[in-house]
Scaffold this motif. Structure first.
Motif, mmCIF file in Angstrom:
data_model
loop_
_atom_site.group_PDB
_atom_site.id
_atom_site.type_symbol
_atom_site.label_atom_id
_atom_site.label_comp_id
_atom_site.label_asym_id
_atom_site.label_seq_id
_atom_site.Cartn_x
_atom_site.Cartn_y
_atom_site.Cartn_z
ATOM 1 N N SER A 1 0.870 -1.176 0.000
ATOM 2 C CA SER A 1 0.000 0.000 0.000
ATOM 3 C C SER A 1 0.906 1.224 0.000
ATOM 4 O O SER A 1 2.080 1.138 0.376
ATOM 5 C CB SER A 1 -0.906 0.017 1.234
ATOM 6 N N SER A 2 0.360 2.362 -0.396
ATOM 7 C CA SER A 2 1.186 3.570 -0.401
ATOM 8 C C SER A 2 1.588 3.947 1.027
ATOM 9 O O SER A 2 2.699 4.422 1.262
ATOM 10 C CB SER A 2 0.449 4.716 -1.081
ATOM 11 N N THR A 3 0.701 3.704 1.983
ATOM 12 C CA THR A 3 1.032 3.987 3.379
ATOM 13 C C THR A 3 2.195 3.115 3.841
ATOM 14 O O THR A 3 3.135 3.590 4.484
ATOM 15 C CB THR A 3 -0.199 3.769 4.286
ATOM 16 N N ARG A 4 2.158 1.833 3.503
ATOM 17 C CA ARG A 4 3.237 0.922 3.884
ATOM 18 C C ARG A 4 4.556 1.337 3.217
ATOM 19 O O ARG A 4 5.620 1.292 3.836
ATOM 20 C CB ARG A 4 2.867 -0.517 3.520
ATOM 21 N N ALA A 5 4.475 1.769 1.964
ATOM 22 C CA ALA A 5 5.675 2.190 1.244
ATOM 23 C C ALA A 5 6.272 3.452 1.874
ATOM 24 O O ALA A 5 7.488 3.554 2.064
ATOM 25 C CB ALA A 5 5.351 2.417 -0.226
ATOM 26 N N GLU A 6 5.422 4.421 2.228
ATOM 27 C CA GLU A 6 5.912 5.646 2.885
ATOM 28 C C GLU A 6 6.511 5.311 4.251
ATOM 29 O O GLU A 6 7.535 5.858 4.651
ATOM 30 C CB GLU A 6 4.766 6.651 3.056
ATOM 31 N N LEU A 7 5.857 4.416 4.968
ATOM 32 C CA LEU A 7 6.355 3.988 6.277
ATOM 33 C C LEU A 7 7.719 3.310 6.144
ATOM 34 O O LEU A 7 8.605 3.523 6.977
ATOM 35 C CB LEU A 7 5.339 3.059 6.934
ATOM 36 N N ALA A 8 7.910 2.523 5.106
ATOM 37 C CA ALA A 8 9.213 1.879 4.881
ATOM 38 C C ALA A 8 10.306 2.931 4.709
ATOM 39 O O ALA A 8 11.409 2.791 5.263
ATOM 40 C CB ALA A 8 9.150 0.960 3.660
ATOM 41 N N GLY A 9 10.022 4.005 3.966
ATOM 42 C CA GLY A 9 10.986 5.094 3.817
ATOM 43 C C GLY A 9 11.303 5.763 5.147
ATOM 44 O O GLY A 9 12.451 6.082 5.444
ATOM 45 N N LEU A 10 10.269 5.946 5.966
ATOM 46 C CA LEU A 10 10.451 6.526 7.301
ATOM 47 C C LEU A 10 11.340 5.635 8.164
ATOM 48 O O LEU A 10 12.248 6.117 8.846
ATOM 49 C CB LEU A 10 9.097 6.733 7.978
#
Length: 169
Positions: free
Chosen positions: A80-89
């Motif tokens: 998900s886009s949320t999971r992808a952004e969280l991975a970057g964080l």
């Protein structure tokens, strides 16, 4: 796991994680990835070497004229886009630099700041981690594996060494 970062987070944003997913409506063929943009940072700069030792094997890194770009694939069977952004964080949190993170995903910013607030409170009181940080155990939370990795990095590096701000996407 990062070492303790002694300096407080800067007032201005100095890192921008980003995540995206292609074909998110069909998880059988969905592909996700994350990127991290460090404006003004270069591979030969003082801040790069030792402070980024924990993430070298997790990202592809390229120095550009305006800064440092890092990116990598989002692993797992659900994207998900949320999971992808969280991975970057999570990757950015594993550096040993004082960081002020700008993310355009409100859900990630809100939960990250909630966890940061809990960590700051525990640090000021000199307490260890509680048995459960949130109402539910990490394994029962959506993207709990990544949130747990963020929590561990946050507690190791020190919550005051990181700030998270919502930016316009």
């Amino acid at each position: 796991v990062p070492e303790r970062v002694q300096d407080e987070a800067p007032a201005s944003i100095n890192v921008f994680p980003y995540g995206a997913v292609k074909n998110s409506m069909n998880q059988d063929i969905a592909i996700g990835g994350y990127g991290i943009w460090w404006p003004g940072l270069t591979k030969d700069g003082n801040a790069y070497g030792q402070q980024m030792k924990g993430i070298h094997d997790l990202v592809i890194t390229e120095s550009w004229r305006e800064g440092l770009a890092m990116w990598g694939p989002l692993k797992g069977i659900w994207h998900s886009s949320t999971r992808a952004e969280l991975a970057g964080l999570v990757i950015a949190a594993h550096t040993e630099l004082p960081i002020h993170i700008g993310i355009d995903n409100k859900a990630v910013v809100d939960k990250a700041n909630s966890l940061r607030g809990i960590a700051i409170d525990l640090e000021r009181k000199g307490k260890d981690d509680p048995k459960k940080v949130m109402k539910k155990h990490w394994a029962l939370q959506h993207d709990g594996d990544l949130w747990e990795a963020f929590w561990i990095a946050l507690r190791c590096r020190g919550a005051e060494s990181m700030r998270i701000t919502k930016v316009k996407g």
